[in-house]
Design a protein around this motif. Structure first.
Motif, PDB file in Angstrom:
ATOM      1  N   PHE A  17      25.388 -63.324   9.136  1.00  0.00           N
ATOM      2  CA  PHE A  17      24.006 -62.980   9.457  1.00  0.00           C
ATOM      3  C   PHE A  17      23.080 -64.135   9.071  1.00  0.00           C
ATOM      4  N   LEU A  28      13.498 -60.592  15.232  1.00  0.00           N
ATOM      5  CA  LEU A  28      14.532 -60.390  14.220  1.00  0.00           C
ATOM      6  C   LEU A  28      15.048 -58.948  14.196  1.00  0.00           C
ATOM      7  N   PHE A  46       5.412 -47.586   8.915  1.00  0.00           N
ATOM      8  CA  PHE A  46       4.745 -48.564   8.053  1.00  0.00           C
ATOM      9  C   PHE A  46       3.210 -48.476   8.048  1.00  0.00           C
ATOM     10  N   GLN A  84       2.700 -52.069   1.130  1.00  0.00           N
ATOM     11  CA  GLN A  84       3.154 -52.720   2.369  1.00  0.00           C
ATOM     12  C   GLN A  84       4.344 -53.655   2.102  1.00  0.00           C
ATOM     13  N   TYR A  85       4.278 -54.400   0.979  1.00  0.00           N
ATOM     14  CA  TYR A  85       5.239 -55.500   0.830  1.00  0.00           C
ATOM     15  C   TYR A  85       6.221 -55.394  -0.333  1.00  0.00           C
ATOM     16  N   ARG A  88       9.800 -51.208  -0.602  1.00  0.00           N
ATOM     17  CA  ARG A  88      11.252 -51.065  -0.362  1.00  0.00           C
ATOM     18  C   ARG A  88      12.032 -51.628  -1.557  1.00  0.00           C
ATOM     19  N   GLU A  95      14.161 -55.690  -0.257  1.00  0.00           N
ATOM     20  CA  GLU A  95      13.614 -55.511   1.092  1.00  0.00           C
ATOM     21  C   GLU A  95      14.782 -55.158   1.991  1.00  0.00           C
ATOM     22  N   PRO A  98      14.180 -52.524   8.597  1.00  0.00           N
ATOM     23  CA  PRO A  98      13.794 -51.196   9.083  1.00  0.00           C
ATOM     24  C   PRO A  98      14.414 -50.884  10.434  1.00  0.00           C
ATOM     25  N   ASN A 152       0.506 -54.170  15.342  1.00  0.00           N
ATOM     26  CA  ASN A 152       1.260 -55.155  14.585  1.00  0.00           C
ATOM     27  C   ASN A 152       2.544 -55.521  15.309  1.00  0.00           C
ATOM     28  N   GLN A 154       5.621 -59.022  15.115  1.00  0.00           N
ATOM     29  CA  GLN A 154       6.029 -60.123  14.223  1.00  0.00           C
ATOM     30  C   GLN A 154       6.730 -61.220  15.001  1.00  0.00           C
ATOM     31  N   VAL A 165       7.652 -64.877   8.494  1.00  0.00           N
ATOM     32  CA  VAL A 165       7.180 -63.881   9.453  1.00  0.00           C
ATOM     33  C   VAL A 165       5.692 -64.068   9.693  1.00  0.00           C
ATOM     34  N   GLN A 167       2.619 -62.503  11.298  1.00  0.00           N
ATOM     35  CA  GLN A 167       2.205 -61.197  11.831  1.00  0.00           C
ATOM     36  C   GLN A 167       1.262 -61.436  12.996  1.00  0.00           C
ATOM     37  N   ILE A 194      10.214 -64.293   3.455  1.00  0.00           N
ATOM     38  CA  ILE A 194      11.241 -63.434   2.857  1.00  0.00           C
ATOM     39  C   ILE A 194      12.211 -64.341   2.095  1.00  0.00           C
ATOM     40  N   ILE A 204       9.605 -60.058  -0.572  1.00  0.00           N
ATOM     41  CA  ILE A 204       8.529 -60.705   0.185  1.00  0.00           C
ATOM     42  C   ILE A 204       7.546 -61.432  -0.705  1.00  0.00           C
TER      43      ILE A 204
HETATM   44  C1  HCR Z   1       9.390 -58.420   8.613  1.00  0.00           C
HETATM   45  C2  HCR Z   1       9.828 -56.971   8.454  1.00  0.00           C
HETATM   46  C3  HCR Z   1       9.305 -56.144   9.612  1.00  0.00           C
HETATM   47  C4  HCR Z   1       7.780 -56.065   9.606  1.00  0.00           C
HETATM   48  C5  HCR Z   1       7.204 -55.525   8.303  1.00  0.00           C
HETATM   49  C6  HCR Z   1       5.629 -55.502   8.305  1.00  0.00           C
HETATM   50  C7  HCR Z   1       5.070 -56.872   8.641  1.00  0.00           C
HETATM   51  C8  HCR Z   1       5.170 -54.474   9.361  1.00  0.00           C
HETATM   52  C9  HCR Z   1       3.688 -54.145   9.274  1.00  0.00           C
HETATM   53  C10 HCR Z   1       3.306 -53.641   7.900  1.00  0.00           C
HETATM   54  O1  HCR Z   1       1.930 -53.372   7.841  1.00  0.00           O
HETATM   55  C11 HCR Z   1       3.695 -54.654   6.850  1.00  0.00           C
HETATM   56  C12 HCR Z   1       5.114 -55.083   6.988  1.00  0.00           C
HETATM   57  C13 HCR Z   1       5.867 -55.111   5.884  1.00  0.00           C
HETATM   58  C14 HCR Z   1       7.273 -55.546   5.845  1.00  0.00           C
HETATM   59  O2  HCR Z   1       7.415 -56.248   4.684  1.00  0.00           O
HETATM   60  C15 HCR Z   1       7.741 -56.297   7.097  1.00  0.00           C
HETATM   61  C16 HCR Z   1       9.273 -56.312   7.171  1.00  0.00           C
HETATM   62  C17 HCR Z   1      10.061 -56.975   6.083  1.00  0.00           C
HETATM   63  C18 HCR Z   1      11.448 -57.188   6.673  1.00  0.00           C
HETATM   64  C19 HCR Z   1      11.353 -56.870   8.175  1.00  0.00           C
HETATM   65  C20 HCR Z   1      12.314 -57.716   9.020  1.00  0.00           C
HETATM   66  C21 HCR Z   1      12.266 -57.410  10.507  1.00  0.00           C
HETATM   67  C22 HCR Z   1      13.767 -57.459   8.591  1.00  0.00           C
HETATM   68  C23 HCR Z   1      14.353 -58.641   7.905  1.00  0.00           C
HETATM   69  C24 HCR Z   1      15.760 -58.418   7.543  1.00  0.00           C
HETATM   70  C25 HCR Z   1      16.014 -58.983   6.174  1.00  0.00           C
HETATM   71  C26 HCR Z   1      15.585 -58.047   5.076  1.00  0.00           C
HETATM   72  C27 HCR Z   1      17.413 -59.406   6.069  1.00  0.00           C
END
Ligand code: HCR
Length: 378
Positions: A17, A28, A46, A84-85, A88, A95, A98, A152, A154, A165, A167, A194, A204
């Motif tokens: 990965f 992603l 979220f 938010q951050y 998890r 983290e 999702p 939102n 990303q 990331v 946003q 991340i 994060i």
């Molecule tokens: C980047 C993220 C998906 C998006 C998430 C967002 C930006 C979504 C909007 C919220 O208001 C704030 C927010 C918080 C999250 O921290 C952020 C996520 C963190 C991880 C996830 C990735 C798509 C997954 C990454 C996989 C990694 C953990 C290996």
């Protein structure tokens, strides 16, 4: 040590990965990741993080003047960042990735009325795009005349061992004042890094700058830094709240760590404090939810992930994905398009353009999702 937090049986799939991330840009959420890193929660949940301190959201309306309200908006905004951050990491140890929402997925909830809040605070979320994933939301406390609308998405890239990331999207907070006037606040979103991937325990850090521009002219510029910057501590920030040109007053400077507390340098007073418990959104029981509601839709997958039964989680996920593919094929064949339920897409957001000009927002324009005023009466 590399892969320290990764279960032995998943080390090689974690390494693959990470390898596939190198040079990666784009969506992603669509990438396959090893089971230990999967979260049972969909991204449509979220937006609830925006209101887990409903008092602070309601209190924005109690500000006696433009300056007090600009500071109250900043206090509420900074107080949402911990949820938010970092939530998890707190609930699941790191983290996680999702669940990638399907087009049309819905998430409804509310925070109950209390004396301080004046009324109920309601949440409506809709997944308005699948490729790329875009989530639109609206949070309102009608009694206080406060509404937050936003979306939102990303854009991810990989750099020096971390996922970056960006946003995409913004939020607009509107206050309807007792005078009949409206105040608007354009909220831009921070960039995320991340870290901790090498060890298999991602977390994060917020980086760079985000803004809150008020239609009254007050501007909050929030700079985010990790370890070794302003205070040598992770999750540090410094917010400068600047008055409009016609107000001769020195800016407020607020400094601290967004996951704990901060201080207003002008008077040494605590500005925000999120060391107290937050309040999760109330959601209808799964049995009472409609088929497109997030927790009902993902029930089987979430159960599999929670119970460590990844085979049934993956089977369920494949079933949902195939059903989605079939729906898209049927639409193409019939020459129809999926209709959004609660939002309408517009190419250029007038509030973003008008308020963004005041601090030279980049990009100068953004699209938006206008709420259709037809959420459930939760
Ligand atoms: C980047 C993220 C998906 C998006 C998430 C967002 C930006 C979504 C909007 C919220 O208001 C704030 C927010 C918080 C999250 O921290 C952020 C996520 C963190 C991880 C996830 C990735 C798509 C997954 C990454 C996989 C990694 C953990 C290996």
């Amino acid at each position: 040590q590399a892969g320290e937090a990764v279960p032995a049986a998943q080390k090689s799939s974690w390494t693959s990965f990470l390898k596939s991330l190198a040079g990666f840009t784009g969506d992603l959420s669509a990438m396959t990741a090893p089971p230990f890193i999967l979260s049972p929660t969909s991204l449509t949940e979220f937006p609830a993080y925006w209101c887990e301190r409903p008092e602070l959201f309601a209190m924005i309306a109690d500000g006696k003047n433009e300056q007090q309200r600009a500071l109250a908006v900043l206090r509420w905004f900074i107080s949402t960042l911990k949820g938010q951050y970092t939530s998890r990491n707190e609930s699941m140890g790191s983290e996680k990735k999702p669940l990638n929402p399907v087009l049309g997925e819905l998430f409804y909830g509310f925070w109950p009325e209390t004396k301080e809040r004046g009324g109920k605070t309601t949440l409506v979320v809709e997944q308005v795009s699948h490729h790329p994933p875009i989530t639109a939301y609206r949070i309102a406390n009608d009694a206080k005349g406060i509404v937050l609308t936003g979306h939102n998405a990303q854009k991810t890239s990989f750099s020096a061992g971390s996922i970056i990331v960006k946003q995409v999207g913004h939020a607009v907070l509107t206050i309807s004042l007792p005078s009949g006037n409206q105040e608007e606040y354009l909220i831009t979103l921070p960039r995320l890094r991340i870290d901790g991937l090498w060890y298999g325990s991602p977390y994060i850090e917020l980086v760079e700058t985000s803004y809150i521009q008020s239609s009254t002219g007050w501007l909050s510029t929030i700079e985010y830094k990790g370890k070794g910057y302003f205070s040598g501590t992770s999750h540090s920030f410094k917010a400068t709240v600047t008055p409009p040109a016609h107000v001769s007053q020195s800016p407020h400077v607020i400094q601290g760590t967004w996951h704990t507390t901060s201080t207003d340098r002008q008077n040494g007073a605590t500005f925000h404090d999120v060391t107290t418990p937050k309040e999760e959104v109330i959601v209808a029981p799964i049995a009472e939810q409609a088929e497109w509601e997030s927790r009902r839709l993902w029930h089987g997958v979430a159960k599999g992930i929670r119970e460590g039964d990844f085979e049934s989680a993956s089977k369920e996920k494949t079933r949902i994905e195939n059903e989605q593919r079939q729906r898209r094929r049927d639409e193409t064949a019939a020459g129809t398009k999926w209709e959004l339920k609660h939002f309408e897409h517009i190419d250029n957001c007038p509030t973003y353009e008008r308020l963004g000009k005041l601090f030279s927002a980049n990009p100068p324009t953004e699209d938006a999702y206008v709420y259709l005023n037809n959420g459930p009466s939760v």
